[in-house]
Motif scaffolding. Structure first.
Motif, PDB file in Angstrom:
ATOM      1  N   ALA A   3       0.827  -1.214   0.000  1.00 31.59           N
ATOM      2  CA  ALA A   3       0.000   0.000   0.000  1.00 31.59           C
ATOM      3  C   ALA A   3       0.861   1.263   0.000  1.00 31.59           C
ATOM      4  O   ALA A   3       0.552   2.243  -0.669  1.00 31.59           O
ATOM      5  N   THR A   4       1.962   1.226   0.758  1.00 31.33           N
ATOM      6  CA  THR A   4       2.745   2.453   0.890  1.00 31.33           C
ATOM      7  C   THR A   4       3.830   2.586  -0.164  1.00 31.33           C
ATOM      8  O   THR A   4       4.067   3.677  -0.661  1.00 31.33           O
ATOM      9  N   THR A   5       4.506   1.481  -0.483  1.00 31.13           N
ATOM     10  CA  THR A   5       5.702   1.584  -1.321  1.00 31.13           C
ATOM     11  C   THR A   5       5.488   1.110  -2.746  1.00 31.13           C
ATOM     12  O   THR A   5       5.996   1.721  -3.684  1.00 31.13           O
ATOM     13  N   PHE A   6       4.767   0.008  -2.912  1.00 33.48           N
ATOM     14  CA  PHE A   6       4.613  -0.549  -4.257  1.00 33.48           C
ATOM     15  C   PHE A   6       3.140  -0.636  -4.652  1.00 33.48           C
ATOM     16  O   PHE A   6       2.711  -1.594  -5.278  1.00 33.48           O
ATOM     17  N   GLY A   7       2.385   0.359  -4.293  1.00 32.45           N
ATOM     18  CA  GLY A   7       0.961   0.358  -4.570  1.00 32.45           C
ATOM     19  C   GLY A   7       0.580   1.227  -5.759  1.00 32.45           C
ATOM     20  O   GLY A   7       1.390   1.482  -6.651  1.00 32.45           O
ATOM     21  N   TYR A   8      -0.660   1.712  -5.720  1.00 36.18           N
ATOM     22  CA  TYR A   8      -1.166   2.525  -6.839  1.00 36.18           C
ATOM     23  C   TYR A   8      -0.370   3.819  -6.991  1.00 36.18           C
ATOM     24  O   TYR A   8      -0.123   4.269  -8.110  1.00 36.18           O
ATOM     25  N   GLY A   9       0.020   4.396  -5.883  1.00 37.00           N
ATOM     26  CA  GLY A   9       0.790   5.635  -5.939  1.00 37.00           C
ATOM     27  C   GLY A   9       2.118   5.433  -6.648  1.00 37.00           C
ATOM     28  O   GLY A   9       2.548   6.270  -7.457  1.00 37.00           O
ATOM     29  N   TRP A  10       2.733   4.310  -6.350  1.00 38.11           N
ATOM     30  CA  TRP A  10       4.009   3.978  -6.992  1.00 38.11           C
ATOM     31  C   TRP A  10       3.816   3.811  -8.497  1.00 38.11           C
ATOM     32  O   TRP A  10       4.591   4.322  -9.302  1.00 38.11           O
ATOM     33  N   LEU A  11       2.752   3.087  -8.885  1.00 37.16           N
ATOM     34  CA  LEU A  11       2.455   2.906 -10.317  1.00 37.16           C
ATOM     35  C   LEU A  11       2.261   4.260 -10.990  1.00 37.16           C
ATOM     36  O   LEU A  11       2.842   4.538 -12.039  1.00 37.16           O
ATOM     37  N   THR A  54       3.211   7.190 -10.133  1.00 37.76           N
ATOM     38  CA  THR A  54       4.382   8.069 -10.144  1.00 37.76           C
ATOM     39  C   THR A  54       5.459   7.592 -11.107  1.00 37.76           C
ATOM     40  O   THR A  54       6.113   8.398 -11.770  1.00 37.76           O
ATOM     41  N   ASN A  55       5.638   6.280 -11.196  1.00 39.02           N
ATOM     42  CA  ASN A  55       6.829   5.771 -11.869  1.00 39.02           C
ATOM     43  C   ASN A  55       6.586   5.035 -13.184  1.00 39.02           C
ATOM     44  O   ASN A  55       7.542   4.785 -13.921  1.00 39.02           O
ATOM     45  N   VAL A  56       5.355   4.647 -13.447  1.00 43.82           N
ATOM     46  CA  VAL A  56       5.076   3.934 -14.695  1.00 43.82           C
ATOM     47  C   VAL A  56       4.367   4.881 -15.656  1.00 43.82           C
ATOM     48  O   VAL A  56       3.323   5.443 -15.334  1.00 43.82           O
ATOM     49  N   GLY A  57       4.954   5.053 -16.841  1.00 50.35           N
ATOM     50  CA  GLY A  57       4.367   5.955 -17.824  1.00 50.35           C
ATOM     51  C   GLY A  57       3.187   5.336 -18.538  1.00 50.35           C
ATOM     52  O   GLY A  57       2.907   4.133 -18.401  1.00 50.35           O
ATOM     53  N   ALA A  58       2.481   6.164 -19.323  1.00 52.29           N
ATOM     54  CA  ALA A  58       1.352   5.666 -20.104  1.00 52.29           C
ATOM     55  C   ALA A  58       1.814   4.612 -21.105  1.00 52.29           C
ATOM     56  O   ALA A  58       1.013   3.796 -21.569  1.00 52.29           O
ATOM     57  N   ASP A  59       3.094   4.618 -21.440  1.00 50.88           N
ATOM     58  CA  ASP A  59       3.643   3.631 -22.369  1.00 50.88           C
ATOM     59  C   ASP A  59       4.003   2.319 -21.670  1.00 50.88           C
ATOM     60  O   ASP A  59       4.596   1.430 -22.273  1.00 50.88           O
ATOM     61  N   GLY A  60       3.638   2.211 -20.372  1.00 53.90           N
ATOM     62  CA  GLY A  60       3.913   0.964 -19.669  1.00 53.90           C
ATOM     63  C   GLY A  60       5.378   0.747 -19.338  1.00 53.90           C
ATOM     64  O   GLY A  60       5.831  -0.394 -19.255  1.00 53.90           O
ATOM     65  N   ARG A  61       6.100   1.815 -19.146  1.00 58.34           N
ATOM     66  CA  ARG A  61       7.513   1.675 -18.764  1.00 58.34           C
ATOM     67  C   ARG A  61       7.743   2.242 -17.364  1.00 58.34           C
ATOM     68  O   ARG A  61       7.367   3.395 -17.083  1.00 58.34           O
ATOM     69  N   LEU A  62       8.358   1.436 -16.518  1.00 59.40           N
ATOM     70  CA  LEU A  62       8.737   1.856 -15.171  1.00 59.40           C
ATOM     71  C   LEU A  62      10.094   2.545 -15.255  1.00 59.40           C
ATOM     72  O   LEU A  62      11.087   1.933 -15.653  1.00 59.40           O
ATOM     73  N   ARG A  63      10.101   3.823 -14.899  1.00 59.39           N
ATOM     74  CA  ARG A  63      11.337   4.593 -15.025  1.00 59.39           C
ATOM     75  C   ARG A  63      11.833   5.113 -13.683  1.00 59.39           C
ATOM     76  O   ARG A  63      11.058   5.607 -12.870  1.00 59.39           O
ATOM     77  N   GLY A  64      13.128   4.983 -13.488  1.00 58.44           N
ATOM     78  CA  GLY A  64      13.772   5.560 -12.316  1.00 58.44           C
ATOM     79  C   GLY A  64      15.144   6.049 -12.694  1.00 58.44           C
ATOM     80  O   GLY A  64      15.651   5.715 -13.766  1.00 58.44           O
ATOM     81  N   GLU A  65      15.725   6.854 -11.828  1.00 60.53           N
ATOM     82  CA  GLU A  65      17.094   7.301 -12.066  1.00 60.53           C
ATOM     83  C   GLU A  65      18.063   6.160 -11.789  1.00 60.53           C
ATOM     84  O   GLU A  65      17.845   5.368 -10.874  1.00 60.53           O
ATOM     85  N   TRP A  66      19.120   6.114 -12.589  1.00 57.56           N
ATOM     86  CA  TRP A  66      20.153   5.088 -12.400  1.00 57.56           C
ATOM     87  C   TRP A  66      21.475   5.755 -12.090  1.00 57.56           C
ATOM     88  O   TRP A  66      21.800   6.804 -12.648  1.00 57.56           O
ATOM     89  N   SER A  67      22.222   5.114 -11.214  1.00 48.70           N
ATOM     90  CA  SER A  67      23.571   5.565 -10.929  1.00 48.70           C
ATOM     91  C   SER A  67      24.543   4.444 -11.287  1.00 48.70           C
ATOM     92  O   SER A  67      24.313   3.280 -10.944  1.00 48.70           O
ATOM     93  N   GLY A  68      25.602   4.794 -11.991  1.00 51.07           N
ATOM     94  CA  GLY A  68      26.561   3.779 -12.428  1.00 51.07           C
ATOM     95  C   GLY A  68      27.390   3.207 -11.295  1.00 51.07           C
ATOM     96  O   GLY A  68      27.890   2.086 -11.385  1.00 51.07           O
ATOM     97  N   SER A  69      27.546   3.982 -10.228  1.00 53.31           N
ATOM     98  CA  SER A  69      28.256   3.442  -9.078  1.00 53.31           C
ATOM     99  C   SER A  69      27.792   4.139  -7.812  1.00 53.31           C
ATOM    100  O   SER A  69      27.624   5.352  -7.786  1.00 53.31           O
ATOM    101  N   ASP A  70      27.574   3.347  -6.766  1.00 47.75           N
ATOM    102  CA  ASP A  70      27.178   3.920  -5.481  1.00 47.75           C
ATOM    103  C   ASP A  70      28.400   4.575  -4.835  1.00 47.75           C
ATOM    104  O   ASP A  70      29.488   4.612  -5.412  1.00 47.75           O
ATOM    105  N   GLY A  71      28.256   5.064  -3.651  1.00 51.09           N
ATOM    106  CA  GLY A  71      29.368   5.756  -3.018  1.00 51.09           C
ATOM    107  C   GLY A  71      30.341   4.829  -2.324  1.00 51.09           C
ATOM    108  O   GLY A  71      31.388   5.270  -1.870  1.00 51.09           O
ATOM    109  N   ALA A  72      30.044   3.553  -2.258  1.00 51.41           N
ATOM    110  CA  ALA A  72      30.867   2.632  -1.475  1.00 51.41           C
ATOM    111  C   ALA A  72      31.767   1.785  -2.367  1.00 51.41           C
ATOM    112  O   ALA A  72      32.853   2.193  -2.735  1.00 51.41           O
TER     113      ALA A  72
END
Length: 582
Positions: free
Chosen positions: A313-321, A323-341
DNA sequence: TGCGGCTATTG
DNA sequence: CACAATAGCCGCAG
C-alpha cells in the motif's frame, strides 16, 4: 578555431582531419535544447541546430571515445534520439580515482590540479579583496588562479557556442590528467587489474544508465493493478476511501486483542507494547523474529500479513504505479553507475528491490521477449580471480563452486556455503566459526587477501579494488564504541573488495552486451548486480541468449587478466520476469 | 522541516 | 541478522 555551422558530413570530415578514429578521445558537451559542442586537438565545433545529428554521424563513422563531464550529456543526446557507443565519463572516472559518489566539475578539476576545493570561487562572489582581475579572460574556462570559472560550472558555458566549445576542450584537459593517473596505478603495480579498462567500462556504463532511465522497464499495468488489488483492494477514489481501507486492514489485526484500541500498528514501540500484553517479549518486532512466534498468539500472524499489505500500500501500490510507470507501460527511475561505497549500480523507483510478488507484472511487449541471465556464485568466483588463490580458482571450474569447497573442507554443501560467505562478509559468530578455520588452511591466499583488507579497513586505510576503484574509509574518531566501529569498517573493507570487483566485472559484461546486442534489437532494461534483463524481438530470443553467454566469456577474459576463473550464467527466454527458467 | 531509528524489500 | 542498496513512516529536535 571555432566553427558554428556544418552538415553531418562536414563535421565527420573535420573530425577525421583532426585525427579522430576509433577510440580517439573526442570531447562533447550537450544540453537538452540541442546545443552541442565538440573539441579535439585544435578543432572546436559548436553546433546550435543539428548538433545531435552530427554527433550521431561522427559516432557511426569514426567510433571515437566521447569525453563528457557526466551522464547528463548522454541524457541530453538521448532526448534527441542519439546514443553514443562509448565514453570517457569524467565523473565516473573521478569516482574511481577518489572514491565516494559526488563528482561535480569543481571536485574533478580541483583534485586533478591539487587545488583546495573549499577555496574554489563561488558564482556571484564579489571581488571584495580587490585582487583585481582574478577571474581573468571571460572567454576562458580556467581562471589565472587555476580554478574553473564558477559561473560556467553552474551552467554558464551554455550561453555561448564559443564557451560551450571551450567547456568541451576543458573536459579534454581533465581526461588527459585522469588517464595519466590511471596509467600510474598500473605502472606502480598499485592494482592487479587494468585501471584504464575500468575507466572505459565504468564510463560506458554511465551511457547505459542514461538509456535505462530513458527507456524504462516494460510493465503490464493491468497485471500490476491486479496484484496490488488482491493485496489491498481496488484503487481508492479519494483520500477518505484510502483511509477507510487502512482502517479495515488495521481492524483485521486489532480484532485479536482484548482491548482493540490505542495501538498504532505503524509505530514499532506500540507494536512491541501490544505484543508484551499478549505475553510476547521481543527486543524488536522485525518479521524474522516474529516468524518463530506465529503459534504463540493469532495476532502475530495477522500482524505479519498486515505488514505485507502495508508495504504494498505504501511503497509498491497505486501511488508507486502512478508516479513511476508511464502511459507507455515503462517503469522509469534514475540510475547511478556506481554507489558511493564499493561501486555497484543503484536505481530508484524500486527497480532494485521490487518484491517477488510484483515481478509477474514485469512483462515483455507484444512480439518481444525478455532474455534474463544470472551470474552463478559471482562473489566467490570474483574472490578467486582477484586473490589469485589457485585452489579457489580450481573450485571455480565447477558449475557449483561450493561442491569442491565442501569436499575440501570435509563438510556438507550448506556448511561450505556459509563458510565462504562468512569469510567474505566478516561473520565470526554462529555456525560459521568452525567451518572458517577449515577455510584458512584450504584457501590461505584468498583468506589472507580478505584479512589484509579487513586490517587495512579497521585501521582506516583506504583501499583499491582489483580494477583500481578507491574504497574510502570513514572517520570513527567520534564513534561511541571505537572498537566496534573499527570492526565494522574492517567488515566493510573485506566485503568491498569482493563486491566492488564483482560490480566491475558485471559492468564490463553489461556494456559488452550493450555493444554487441544492437544488431539483434536487444536492449538491456534492467541491471541487478548479478543479473541482466534484456528486451528483444521474440524471434531473436535464442540468439540473444547465446549472445549473453558469449559476452560473459569475452568480458570475464578481458577483466580477470589471466586468472583463469570460470564464470557461469543461467540464461532463460521468458515473457515475464517471474517466469520459470527454461 | 530535517534527521535518526525501525522496518521492509532486493542482490 | 554478516555486506550493500532504496524507500516509507514514526517520533523528536530545532
Amino acid at each position: 578555431m571555432l566553427s558554428q555551422i556544418g552538415t553531418p558530413d562536414e563535421v565527420v570530415a573535420a573530425c577525421r582531419h583532426a585525427g579522430v578514429g576509433p577510440g580517439t578521445h573526442l570531447a562533447v558537451v550537450a544540453i537538452p535544447s540541442g546545443l552541442v559542442a565538440l573539441a579535439v586537438g585544435d578543432l572546436r565545433l559548436a553546433l546550435a541546430h543539428n548538433g545531435p545529428e552530427c554527433v550521431a554521424a561522427v559516432d557511426d563513422a569514426l567510433r571515437p571515445r566521447w569525453v563528457c563531464w557526466s551522464g547528463a550529456t548522454a541524457a541530453a543526446l538521448i532526448a534527441h534520439r542519439v546514443r553514443l557507443s562509448r565514453a570517457w565519463d569524467l565523473a565516473a572516472v573521478h569516482r574511481i580515482l577518489y572514491g565516494g559518489w559526488r563528482a561535480d566539475p569543481t571536485r574533478i578539476w580541483c583534485q586533478l590540479h591539487d587545488l583546495d576545493r573549499h577555496r574554489a570561487p563561488v558564482a556571484g562572489q564579489l571581488d571584495l579583496l580587490g585582487t583585481g582581475g582574478a577571474d581573468g579572460d571571460p572567454d576562458q574556462a580556467v581562471r589565472p588562479d587555476g580554478y574553473l570559472r564558477p559561473d560556467w560550472i553552474e551552467g554558464g558555458w551554455r550561453h555561448s557556442p564559443a564557451h560551450a566549445a571551450e567547456w568541451a576542450a576543458t573536459a579534454l584537459v581533465a581526461q588527459s590528467l585522469q588517464a595519466s593517473m590511471l596509467a600510474g596505478f598500473r605502472r606502480d603495480g598499485a592494482v592487479l587489474g587494468d585501471p584504464e579498462a575500468l575507466a572505459r567500462s565504468e564510463s560506458t556504463a554511465e551511457l547505459l544508465c542514461a538509456e535505462l532511465a530513458a527507456d524504462g522497464l516494460p510493465i503490464d499495468i493491468a497485471v500490476a493493478e491486479g496484484i496490488i488489488g488482491a493485496l489491498i483492494g481496488p484503487r481508492p477514489a479519494d483520500e477518505a476511501e484510502a483511509a477507510a481501507g487502512r482502517a479495515r486492514r488495521d481492524a483485521e489485526v486489532l480484532r485479536h486483542l482484548a482491548v482493540p484500541t490505542g495501538v498504532d500498528l505503524r509505530n514499532p514501540a506500540d507494536v512491541k507494547a501490544m505484543l508484551r500484553r499478549v505475553g510476547i517479549d521481543v527486543p524488536d518486532t522485525r518479521a524474522w523474529r516474529l516468524e518463530a512466534m506465529r503459534a504463540q498468539h493469532p495476532v502475530v500472524d495477522a500482524l505479519l500479513l498486515w505488514r505485507k499489505a502495508e508495504r504494498v500500500a505504501t511503497t509498491f501500490g497505486y501511488g508507486w504505479l502512478d508516479t513511476n510507470v508511464g502511459a507507455d507501460g515503462r517503469l522509469r527511475g534514475e540510475w547511478s553507475g556506481s554507489d558511493g561505497a564499493a561501486g555497484r549500480m543503484t536505481a530508484q523507483a524500486g527497480l532494485h528491490n521490487l518484491p517477488a510478488e510484483m515481478r509477474p507484472a514485469v512483462h515483455a511487449e507484444t512480439g518481444h521477449v525478455f532474455v534474463r541471465a544470472d551470474l552463478g556464485q559471482i562473489e566467490p568466483r570474483v574472490l578467486a580471480a582477484v586473490s589469485r588463490d589457485s585452489a579457489l580458482c580450481a573450485a571455480a571450474h565447477e558449475d557449483d563452486l561450493y561442491a569442491p569447497v565442501a569436499k575440501r573442507l570435509g563438510v556438507d554443501r550448506p556448511t561450505a556455503k556459509i563458510a565462504v560467505l562468512a569469510a567474505m562478509y566478516g561473520q565470526t559468530s554462529g555456525t560459521a566459526g568452525q567451518a572458517l578455520r577449515g577455510m584458512e588452511s584450504a584457501y590461505p591466499v584468498a583468506m589472507k587477501f580478505l584479512s589484509d583488507a579487513a586490517t587495512a579497513g579497521a585501521e582506516g586505510r583506504d583501499l583499491r579494488t582489483f580494477g583500481g576503484r578507491r574504497i574510502r574509509m570513514w572517520d570513527i574518531e567520534s564513534a561511541g564504541d571505537y572498537r566496534a566501529a573499527a570492526a565494522a569498517r574492517g567488515r566493510f573493507a573485506r566485503n568491498a573488495l569482493v563486491q566492488g570487483a564483482a560490480a566491475e566485472l558485471f559492468k564490463v559484461w553489461a556494456v559488452t552486451v550493450r555493444a554487441r546486442g544492437a544488431d539483434l534489437g536487444a536492449r538491456i532494461v534492467l541491471c541487478l548486480h548479478d543479473e541482466l534483463l534484456v528486451h528483444c524481438p521474440e524471434h531473436n530470443g535464442v540468439a540473444v541468449a547465446q549472445l549473453l553467454v558469449d559476452c560473459l566469456h569475452e568480458a570475464s577474459a578481458r577483466w580477470q587478466q589471466g586468472a583463469g576463473v570460470r564464470f557461469v550464467a543461467d540464461v532463460s527466454v521468458v515473457h515475464a520476469w517471474s517466469d520459470a527458467k527454461t
